[in-house]
Design a protein around this motif. Structure first.
Motif, PDB file in Angstrom:
ATOM      1  N   ALA A 253       0.844  -1.193   0.000  1.00  0.00           N
ATOM      2  CA  ALA A 253       0.000   0.000   0.000  1.00  0.00           C
ATOM      3  C   ALA A 253       0.878   1.241   0.000  1.00  0.00           C
ATOM      4  O   ALA A 253       1.985   1.224   0.527  1.00  0.00           O
ATOM      5  CB  ALA A 253      -0.909   0.011   1.220  1.00  0.00           C
ATOM      6  N   VAL A 254       0.391   2.316  -0.610  1.00  0.00           N
ATOM      7  CA  VAL A 254       1.169   3.547  -0.723  1.00  0.00           C
ATOM      8  C   VAL A 254       0.613   4.645   0.172  1.00  0.00           C
ATOM      9  O   VAL A 254       1.355   5.476   0.664  1.00  0.00           O
ATOM     10  CB  VAL A 254       1.245   4.019  -2.192  1.00  0.00           C
ATOM     11  CG1 VAL A 254       1.918   5.356  -2.297  1.00  0.00           C
ATOM     12  CG2 VAL A 254       1.975   2.981  -3.028  1.00  0.00           C
ATOM     13  N   GLY A 255      -0.679   4.680   0.436  1.00  0.00           N
ATOM     14  CA  GLY A 255      -1.264   5.743   1.260  1.00  0.00           C
ATOM     15  C   GLY A 255      -1.046   7.103   0.618  1.00  0.00           C
ATOM     16  O   GLY A 255      -1.278   7.279  -0.572  1.00  0.00           O
ATOM     17  N   THR A 256      -0.563   8.060   1.400  1.00  0.00           N
ATOM     18  CA  THR A 256      -0.345   9.412   0.879  1.00  0.00           C
ATOM     19  C   THR A 256       1.133   9.700   0.622  1.00  0.00           C
ATOM     20  O   THR A 256       1.525  10.854   0.482  1.00  0.00           O
ATOM     21  CB  THR A 256      -0.883  10.459   1.878  1.00  0.00           C
ATOM     22  OG1 THR A 256      -0.168  10.345   3.111  1.00  0.00           O
ATOM     23  CG2 THR A 256      -2.373  10.280   2.109  1.00  0.00           C
ATOM     24  N   VAL A 257       1.957   8.662   0.580  1.00  0.00           N
ATOM     25  CA  VAL A 257       3.397   8.849   0.395  1.00  0.00           C
ATOM     26  C   VAL A 257       3.688   9.374  -1.006  1.00  0.00           C
ATOM     27  O   VAL A 257       3.301   8.780  -2.005  1.00  0.00           O
ATOM     28  CB  VAL A 257       4.167   7.534   0.628  1.00  0.00           C
ATOM     29  CG1 VAL A 257       5.633   7.706   0.336  1.00  0.00           C
ATOM     30  CG2 VAL A 257       3.955   7.052   2.050  1.00  0.00           C
TER      31      VAL A 257
ATOM     32  N   LEU B 259      20.557   9.384  -1.545  1.00  0.00           N
ATOM     33  CA  LEU B 259      21.299   8.668  -2.583  1.00  0.00           C
ATOM     34  C   LEU B 259      20.450   8.589  -3.846  1.00  0.00           C
ATOM     35  O   LEU B 259      20.952   8.702  -4.945  1.00  0.00           O
ATOM     36  CB  LEU B 259      21.666   7.257  -2.105  1.00  0.00           C
ATOM     37  CG  LEU B 259      22.533   7.193  -0.849  1.00  0.00           C
ATOM     38  CD1 LEU B 259      22.619   5.756  -0.334  1.00  0.00           C
ATOM     39  CD2 LEU B 259      23.926   7.738  -1.130  1.00  0.00           C
ATOM     40  N   THR B 260      19.155   8.369  -3.685  1.00  0.00           N
ATOM     41  CA  THR B 260      18.216   8.347  -4.803  1.00  0.00           C
ATOM     42  C   THR B 260      16.795   8.464  -4.246  1.00  0.00           C
ATOM     43  O   THR B 260      16.560   8.174  -3.081  1.00  0.00           O
ATOM     44  CB  THR B 260      18.372   7.076  -5.657  1.00  0.00           C
ATOM     45  OG1 THR B 260      17.605   7.209  -6.852  1.00  0.00           O
ATOM     46  CG2 THR B 260      17.931   5.830  -4.921  1.00  0.00           C
ATOM     47  N   THR B 261      15.869   8.901  -5.073  1.00  0.00           N
ATOM     48  CA  THR B 261      14.466   8.987  -4.683  1.00  0.00           C
ATOM     49  C   THR B 261      13.608   8.347  -5.770  1.00  0.00           C
ATOM     50  O   THR B 261      14.026   8.239  -6.917  1.00  0.00           O
ATOM     51  CB  THR B 261      14.012  10.453  -4.490  1.00  0.00           C
ATOM     52  OG1 THR B 261      14.137  11.129  -5.743  1.00  0.00           O
ATOM     53  CG2 THR B 261      14.837  11.167  -3.439  1.00  0.00           C
ATOM     54  N   PHE B 262      12.415   7.920  -5.395  1.00  0.00           N
ATOM     55  CA  PHE B 262      11.476   7.394  -6.392  1.00  0.00           C
ATOM     56  C   PHE B 262      10.054   7.557  -5.880  1.00  0.00           C
ATOM     57  O   PHE B 262       9.823   7.710  -4.685  1.00  0.00           O
ATOM     58  CB  PHE B 262      11.785   5.934  -6.744  1.00  0.00           C
ATOM     59  CG  PHE B 262      11.474   4.946  -5.652  1.00  0.00           C
ATOM     60  CD1 PHE B 262      10.285   4.237  -5.663  1.00  0.00           C
ATOM     61  CD2 PHE B 262      12.372   4.717  -4.627  1.00  0.00           C
ATOM     62  CE1 PHE B 262       9.989   3.325  -4.659  1.00  0.00           C
ATOM     63  CE2 PHE B 262      12.100   3.809  -3.626  1.00  0.00           C
ATOM     64  CZ  PHE B 262      10.902   3.115  -3.640  1.00  0.00           C
ATOM     65  N   THR B 263       9.123   7.537  -6.807  1.00  0.00           N
ATOM     66  CA  THR B 263       7.702   7.586  -6.478  1.00  0.00           C
ATOM     67  C   THR B 263       7.221   6.148  -6.345  1.00  0.00           C
ATOM     68  O   THR B 263       7.296   5.372  -7.303  1.00  0.00           O
ATOM     69  CB  THR B 263       6.907   8.305  -7.587  1.00  0.00           C
ATOM     70  OG1 THR B 263       7.452   9.616  -7.738  1.00  0.00           O
ATOM     71  CG2 THR B 263       5.435   8.387  -7.242  1.00  0.00           C
ATOM     72  N   PRO B 264       6.756   5.754  -5.160  1.00  0.00           N
ATOM     73  CA  PRO B 264       6.385   4.353  -4.951  1.00  0.00           C
ATOM     74  C   PRO B 264       5.084   3.978  -5.655  1.00  0.00           C
ATOM     75  O   PRO B 264       4.202   4.809  -5.845  1.00  0.00           O
ATOM     76  CB  PRO B 264       6.208   4.275  -3.430  1.00  0.00           C
ATOM     77  CG  PRO B 264       5.790   5.654  -3.035  1.00  0.00           C
ATOM     78  CD  PRO B 264       6.526   6.575  -3.975  1.00  0.00           C
TER      79      PRO B 264
ATOM     80  N   GLN C 179      13.418   5.828   3.666  1.00  0.00           N
ATOM     81  CA  GLN C 179      12.572   6.774   4.390  1.00  0.00           C
ATOM     82  C   GLN C 179      11.482   7.341   3.487  1.00  0.00           C
ATOM     83  O   GLN C 179      11.607   7.291   2.260  1.00  0.00           O
ATOM     84  CB  GLN C 179      13.413   7.880   5.014  1.00  0.00           C
ATOM     85  CG  GLN C 179      14.114   8.775   4.010  1.00  0.00           C
ATOM     86  CD  GLN C 179      15.072   9.744   4.673  1.00  0.00           C
ATOM     87  OE1 GLN C 179      16.267   9.502   4.706  1.00  0.00           O
ATOM     88  NE2 GLN C 179      14.540  10.839   5.182  1.00  0.00           N
ATOM     89  N   ILE C 180      10.414   7.830   4.102  1.00  0.00           N
ATOM     90  CA  ILE C 180       9.312   8.415   3.336  1.00  0.00           C
ATOM     91  C   ILE C 180       9.249   9.903   3.594  1.00  0.00           C
ATOM     92  O   ILE C 180       9.569  10.369   4.679  1.00  0.00           O
ATOM     93  CB  ILE C 180       7.962   7.748   3.655  1.00  0.00           C
ATOM     94  CG1 ILE C 180       7.591   7.902   5.138  1.00  0.00           C
ATOM     95  CG2 ILE C 180       7.979   6.289   3.254  1.00  0.00           C
ATOM     96  CD1 ILE C 180       6.185   7.457   5.475  1.00  0.00           C
TER      97      ILE C 180
END
Length: 168
Positions: free
Chosen positions: A81-85, A98-103, A123-124
């Motif tokens: 589940a992603v919720g509001t992340v 180091l890197t980011t992404f949209t879950p 982390q979110i």
């Protein structure tokens, strides 16, 4: 006279390097979240329970250590589940991104290099409600190959060649 420039380029084989397949042993000591507290460190509003990891507060993190420095690693997160992340950040132990992404729900494959650290954080930011079913970590493979560029054939970063039908 016929312009053969594009034709000559298409007759030359293309080369590619692929990165993004996890190989070798599992580096995560608890990829299925079934051994609470044995490998992962929970920071903030994140909890491992019942075979899942649940983030309930923005800025929360899950920390782990692979013992591997200065190498590309593949992190595969199975997200329930992603919720509001809005964003998941893979960061160093000092929370330097180091890197980011949209879950998204399902398998999310992320390539990252921990640099001079042998540990990392998941982390979110911002949001709540991320639930992980598993987190697999392996060394990233690097492959090389040659493909035919005729008809606009392409190859993606994972080394998958897409053949475009048609006469040369």
């Amino acid at each position: 006279s016929e312009d053969t420039t594009a034709k000559a380029d298409q007759d030359l084989p293309g080369e590619y390097e692929s990165v993004g397949v996890g190989t070798g042993d599992e580096l995560c000591g608890d990829p299925d979240f079934d051994d609470t507290g044995s490998w992962w460190t929970e920071v903030g509003s994140v909890a491992i329970s019942g075979g899942v990891c649940t983030y309930t507060g923005a800025g929360s993190a899950l920390s782990g250590s692979t013992g591997i420095k200065n190498q590309n690693l593949i992190l595969e997160l199975d997200i329930q589940a992603v919720g509001t992340v809005a964003t998941v950040v893979i960061s160093s132990p000092i929370y330097s991104p180091l890197t980011t992404f949209t879950p998204s729900i399902g398998t999310n494959r992320i390539i990252f290099n921990p640099g001079n650290y042998d540990a990392f954080n998941i982390q979110i930011s911002p949001g709540t409600g991320l639930i992980l079913n598993s987190a697999s970590i392996k060394k990233a493979s690097t492959g090389y190959g040659i493909y035919n560029r005729a008809n606009g054939n392409t190859v993606d970063v994972n080394g998958v060649v897409t053949d475009t039908p048609g006469a040369v």
